[in-house]
Design a protein around this motif. Structure first.
Motif, PDB file in Angstrom:
ATOM      1  N   ILE A 152      28.197  19.247  44.639  1.00  0.00           N
ATOM      2  CA  ILE A 152      28.321  19.144  43.188  1.00  0.00           C
ATOM      3  C   ILE A 152      28.545  20.547  42.636  1.00  0.00           C
ATOM      4  O   ILE A 152      28.107  21.539  43.217  1.00  0.00           O
ATOM      5  CB  ILE A 152      27.076  18.516  42.522  1.00  0.00           C
ATOM      6  CG1 ILE A 152      25.825  19.368  42.742  1.00  0.00           C
ATOM      7  CG2 ILE A 152      26.851  17.115  43.003  1.00  0.00           C
ATOM      8  CD1 ILE A 152      24.677  18.940  41.860  1.00  0.00           C
ATOM      9  N   ASN A 153      29.258  20.606  41.541  1.00  0.00           N
ATOM     10  CA  ASN A 153      29.490  21.893  40.893  1.00  0.00           C
ATOM     11  C   ASN A 153      28.332  22.235  39.986  1.00  0.00           C
ATOM     12  O   ASN A 153      27.812  21.384  39.278  1.00  0.00           O
ATOM     13  CB  ASN A 153      30.778  21.858  40.054  1.00  0.00           C
ATOM     14  CG  ASN A 153      31.990  21.764  40.938  1.00  0.00           C
ATOM     15  OD1 ASN A 153      31.987  22.275  42.052  1.00  0.00           O
ATOM     16  ND2 ASN A 153      33.019  21.097  40.454  1.00  0.00           N
ATOM     17  N   GLN A 191      10.643  20.362  38.381  1.00  0.00           N
ATOM     18  CA  GLN A 191      10.804  19.052  37.754  1.00  0.00           C
ATOM     19  C   GLN A 191       9.545  18.213  37.895  1.00  0.00           C
ATOM     20  O   GLN A 191       8.763  18.432  38.817  1.00  0.00           O
ATOM     21  CB  GLN A 191      11.955  18.306  38.441  1.00  0.00           C
ATOM     22  CG  GLN A 191      13.272  19.025  38.372  1.00  0.00           C
ATOM     23  CD  GLN A 191      14.188  18.582  39.480  1.00  0.00           C
ATOM     24  OE1 GLN A 191      14.466  17.397  39.608  1.00  0.00           O
ATOM     25  NE2 GLN A 191      14.651  19.526  40.285  1.00  0.00           N
ATOM     26  N   LYS A 192       9.446  17.243  37.003  1.00  0.00           N
ATOM     27  CA  LYS A 192       8.414  16.223  37.149  1.00  0.00           C
ATOM     28  C   LYS A 192       9.095  14.930  37.585  1.00  0.00           C
ATOM     29  O   LYS A 192      10.217  14.656  37.170  1.00  0.00           O
ATOM     30  CB  LYS A 192       7.701  15.994  35.822  1.00  0.00           C
ATOM     31  CG  LYS A 192       6.776  17.128  35.435  1.00  0.00           C
ATOM     32  CD  LYS A 192       6.028  16.795  34.170  1.00  0.00           C
ATOM     33  CE  LYS A 192       4.994  17.875  33.876  1.00  0.00           C
ATOM     34  NZ  LYS A 192       4.241  17.603  32.634  1.00  0.00           N
ATOM     35  N   ALA A 193       8.423  14.172  38.398  1.00  0.00           N
ATOM     36  CA  ALA A 193       9.004  12.916  38.852  1.00  0.00           C
ATOM     37  C   ALA A 193       7.902  11.886  39.031  1.00  0.00           C
ATOM     38  O   ALA A 193       6.751  12.234  39.332  1.00  0.00           O
ATOM     39  CB  ALA A 193       9.747  13.121  40.169  1.00  0.00           C
ATOM     40  N   GLY A 199      21.075  19.209  41.218  1.00  0.00           N
ATOM     41  CA  GLY A 199      21.396  18.905  39.824  1.00  0.00           C
ATOM     42  C   GLY A 199      20.595  19.728  38.842  1.00  0.00           C
ATOM     43  O   GLY A 199      20.972  19.856  37.676  1.00  0.00           O
ATOM     44  N   ASN A 200      19.505  20.296  39.292  1.00  0.00           N
ATOM     45  CA  ASN A 200      18.692  21.161  38.447  1.00  0.00           C
ATOM     46  C   ASN A 200      18.709  22.598  38.962  1.00  0.00           C
ATOM     47  O   ASN A 200      17.764  23.344  38.760  1.00  0.00           O
ATOM     48  CB  ASN A 200      17.263  20.632  38.387  1.00  0.00           C
ATOM     49  CG  ASN A 200      17.190  19.332  37.608  1.00  0.00           C
ATOM     50  OD1 ASN A 200      17.182  19.330  36.396  1.00  0.00           O
ATOM     51  ND2 ASN A 200      17.194  18.215  38.325  1.00  0.00           N
ATOM     52  N   ASP A 209      24.418  18.578  47.309  1.00  0.00           N
ATOM     53  CA  ASP A 209      23.484  17.808  46.481  1.00  0.00           C
ATOM     54  C   ASP A 209      22.441  17.105  47.347  1.00  0.00           C
ATOM     55  O   ASP A 209      22.755  16.599  48.419  1.00  0.00           O
ATOM     56  CB  ASP A 209      24.255  16.760  45.669  1.00  0.00           C
ATOM     57  CG  ASP A 209      23.375  16.136  44.606  1.00  0.00           C
ATOM     58  OD1 ASP A 209      22.340  16.732  44.248  1.00  0.00           O
ATOM     59  OD2 ASP A 209      23.727  15.051  44.121  1.00  0.00           O
ATOM     60  N   MET A 210      21.235  17.084  46.856  1.00  0.00           N
ATOM     61  CA  MET A 210      20.176  16.367  47.556  1.00  0.00           C
ATOM     62  C   MET A 210      19.303  15.635  46.537  1.00  0.00           C
ATOM     63  O   MET A 210      18.830  16.248  45.584  1.00  0.00           O
ATOM     64  CB  MET A 210      19.299  17.339  48.342  1.00  0.00           C
ATOM     65  CG  MET A 210      18.144  16.662  49.078  1.00  0.00           C
ATOM     66  SD  MET A 210      16.879  17.847  49.595  1.00  0.00           S
ATOM     67  CE  MET A 210      17.666  18.589  50.992  1.00  0.00           C
ATOM     68  N   SER A 211      19.149  14.348  46.732  1.00  0.00           N
ATOM     69  CA  SER A 211      18.209  13.590  45.915  1.00  0.00           C
ATOM     70  C   SER A 211      17.007  13.251  46.769  1.00  0.00           C
ATOM     71  O   SER A 211      17.158  12.875  47.931  1.00  0.00           O
ATOM     72  CB  SER A 211      18.855  12.304  45.396  1.00  0.00           C
ATOM     73  OG  SER A 211      19.855  12.612  44.459  1.00  0.00           O
TER      74      SER A 211
END
Lengths: 174, 175
Positions: B45-46, B67-69, B79-80, B136-138
């Motif tokens: 991802i850019n 982040q909170k999750a 993404g962050n 990217d990694m989720s």
């Protein structure tokens, strides 16, 4: 004063002998400066690592700030677990500007920070290692989430290389 | 399996034709490869360029936002995060460079899962390369806790042994 209503900053009181973890081989510190906003005392916590300056081969920097929770009125300490290693791989002496800071936003327009900055001259083959941990202690009188960030950086005035690292976290006050 | 109990790493399923925000002038990409520690596929991802292009030397930066999750909710690490890699060949000879990016998420106290991207490139004198994409990694955590995440970018110059890396470390607070 509005600021006092929202936030009371507590000068870190327990650091009896600040640890300056700056190590230089084949070079010298030209200047060292520490400062903070609004009269907050800078504190530098004991480095977690006692790694030797010869343990790394590449120029490397890192910034890290951990999310923190505190109760209203309770002290919370925000720390940049900063790491920096610079090796002068050129055949000339370089002057490096080396810095680390940690900050907290107490409202959209205002932040409090603790900074340190060194100017270090390094001969070819020499190196700098800094495991600095600038730290800020705060106590908020209002519940909420407050953004924090930590930065670690160096540059050589545009001669050869520069690097910048930034980590963002939050202080949650319940 | 213990790892599965602690964390599920969701790798985006395909290597799509992503137009990365890379720029190369007077040079060429010799090879580019991406991989995941567990053998999964990786997507780029850019991220936003954060700094001005400072041609004339090597510049690397890394940025990450904690982040909170919620338990069992997916969080994007890259993404962050943001990164810039910029290198210009200021010598009078062709130079070979090696760009390395790593995105990692903590699985438990002793294990991290990482995605990697390596780019081999050559630049002629005055040529430059810049890039701001990240693998990217989720991640999905099914146990509350504070988990470390980090983004690292770096450039190595093989001919001069010159190298610069920037690492930004953050956390995912799962509750």
């Amino acid at each position: 004063m509005k600021m006092k209503f929202i936030l009371s900053l507590v000068a870190a009181a327990v650091i009896s002998s600040p640890v300056m973890a700056l190590q230089v081989t084949k070079g010298k510190v030209i200047s060292h400066k520490e400062w903070s906003t609004s009269g907050v005392s800078a504190s530098y916590l004991q480095p977690k690592s006692s790694a030797s300056v010869t343990a790394h081969g590449a120029t490397y920097i890192s910034a890290s700030v951990r999310p923190v929770q505190a109760a209203v009125g309770e002290n919370a300490t925000i720390t940049n677990d900063s790491y920096l290693y610079i090796r002068n791989e050129s055949n000339k002496t370089h002057s490096y500007y080396v810095g680390a800071n940690v900050c907290i936003w107490h409202d959209i327009n205002n932040q409090e920070c603790v900074y340190s900055r060194d100017v270090v001259e390094v001969e070819p083959g020499g190196a700098i290692m800094n495991v600095n941990r600038p730290s800020l202690t705060v106590a908020f009188q209002q519940a909420g989430e407050y953004d924090t960030f930590a930065e670690t950086y160096f540059n050589d005035n545009g001669v050869e290389k520069a690097s910048y690292s930034q980590s963002h976290g939050k202080l949650t006050v319940n | 399996m213990k790892l599965n109990r602690i964390l599920l790493v969701v790798l985006i399923a395909s290597i799509s034709q992503v137009a990365t925000a890379s720029e190369i002038y007077k040079g060429k990409i010799i090879s580019e490869k991406m991989w995941a520690d567990n053998g999964g596929k990786v997507k780029l991802i850019n991220t936003k360029f954060r700094s001005e292009h400072k041609h004339g030397y090597i510049f690397v930066d890394a940025f990450i936002e904690s982040q909170k999750a919620a338990v069992n909710a997916a969080t994007s690490v890259a993404g962050n995060s943001q990164t810039d890699v910029m290198v210009q060949n200021t010598s009078d000879k062709e130079q070979s460079y090696f760009v390395r990016q790593t995105v990692c998420a903590e699985l438990d106290d002793h294990n991290m899962h990482c995605l990697h991207r390596y780019i081999d490139l050559e630049l002629e004198p005055s040529g430059y390369f810049s890039d701001n994409a990240l693998p990217d990694m989720s991640v999905i955590h099914n146990t509350p806790g504070v988990y470390k995440i980090n983004v690292e970018s770096g450039v190595l110059n093989f001919n001069h042994s010159n190298s610069t890396f920037a690492n930004a470390e953050g956390y995912v607070v799962v509750s």
